[in-house]
Design a protein around this motif. Structure first.
Motif, mmCIF file in Angstrom:
data_model
loop_
_atom_site.group_PDB
_atom_site.id
_atom_site.type_symbol
_atom_site.label_atom_id
_atom_site.label_comp_id
_atom_site.label_asym_id
_atom_site.label_seq_id
_atom_site.Cartn_x
_atom_site.Cartn_y
_atom_site.Cartn_z
ATOM 1 N N SER A 1 0.780 -1.348 -0.061
ATOM 2 C CA SER A 1 -0.056 0.004 0.017
ATOM 3 C C SER A 1 0.810 1.169 -0.008
ATOM 4 N N VAL B 1 0.835 3.330 2.232
ATOM 5 C CA VAL B 1 1.481 3.682 3.863
ATOM 6 C C VAL B 1 2.675 2.495 3.849
ATOM 7 N N GLY C 1 -3.937 5.956 12.781
ATOM 8 C CA GLY C 1 -4.942 5.877 11.879
ATOM 9 C C GLY C 1 -5.932 4.970 12.355
ATOM 10 N N GLY C 2 -7.156 5.251 11.573
ATOM 11 C CA GLY C 2 -8.380 4.450 12.046
ATOM 12 C C GLY C 2 -8.344 2.978 11.634
ATOM 13 N N ASN D 1 -4.402 3.297 17.140
ATOM 14 C CA ASN D 1 -5.658 3.870 16.985
ATOM 15 C C ASN D 1 -5.929 4.938 17.946
ATOM 16 N N SER E 1 -6.918 1.510 7.834
ATOM 17 C CA SER E 1 -5.960 2.340 7.440
ATOM 18 C C SER E 1 -4.747 1.719 6.717
ATOM 19 N N SER E 2 -4.514 0.537 6.886
ATOM 20 C CA SER E 2 -3.470 -0.609 6.456
ATOM 21 C C SER E 2 -2.055 -0.226 7.545
ATOM 22 N N LYS E 3 -2.202 0.398 8.531
ATOM 23 C CA LYS E 3 -0.983 0.813 9.283
ATOM 24 C C LYS E 3 -0.350 -0.358 9.652
#
Length: 170
Positions: free
Chosen positions: A17, A19, A35-36, A164, A39-41
């Motif tokens: 991604s 990210v 992130g929420g 998050n 979000s792919s974090k």
């Protein structure tokens, strides 16, 4: 037996991604990824750590505030990534008692999973270049200070906090 060459560039647009590429560029000691949900974090950080492990001379420490939460989060995600990338033959995995690790067979370097519910567990950190703090908002500031203090002895140590934010104070 020759080592298989894995070309991550061939399908990079499907594997990684935006990210992931942002995470990959960061070189500072402390990295905060937030992130929420969705979000792919976590996914991106875990991909990055898996690739780093395969090209590193050091182990990577994966932390959660409570060790029992690791099996169904970070450990499971790393296992899914290894399988989806067709890399299973290059790794061994164990998750029991105090032996919670995924080891890259060609180098013997590992992802080591620990809970920080007891700060005594951090005293034996040796040969660690990278640390990931999953759900970092669950850690106390004192936990972070102790982790940062213990992370020494090798060059270019990086501590990545994933969270998050549920409060402006995070």
């Amino acid at each position: 037996m020759s080592q298989q060459i894995i070309d991550f560039n061939t399908y990079a647009d499907k594997l990684f991604s935006k990210v992931f590429y942002q995470v990959r560029k960061v070189k500072s000691r402390i990295v905060v990824i937030y992130g929420g949900a969705g979000s792919s974090k976590s996914y991106s950080v875990h991909q990055n750590e898996l690739i780093n492990l395969m090209s590193s001379n050091y182990d990577t420490l994966i932390l959660r505030k409570t060790g029992s939460d690791l099996r169904d989060s970070s450990y499971k995600l790393f296992e899914q990534l290894i399988n989806s990338m067709g890399l299973r033959h290059l790794f061994t995995s164990s998750f029991y008692s105090d032996n919670r690790r995924i080891t890259y067979i060609p180098t013997g370097k590992s992802l080591i999973f620990k809970g920080v519910d007891d700060s005594e567990k951090l005293k034996s950190i040796v040969g660690i270049q990278r640390i990931v703090m999953e759900e970092a908002s669950q850690f106390d500031f004192e936990d972070f200070l102790e982790i940062n203090r213990r992370a020494r002895g090798v060059d270019d140590i990086q501590i990545t906090l994933i969270l998050n934010p549920v409060s402006e104070k995070h």
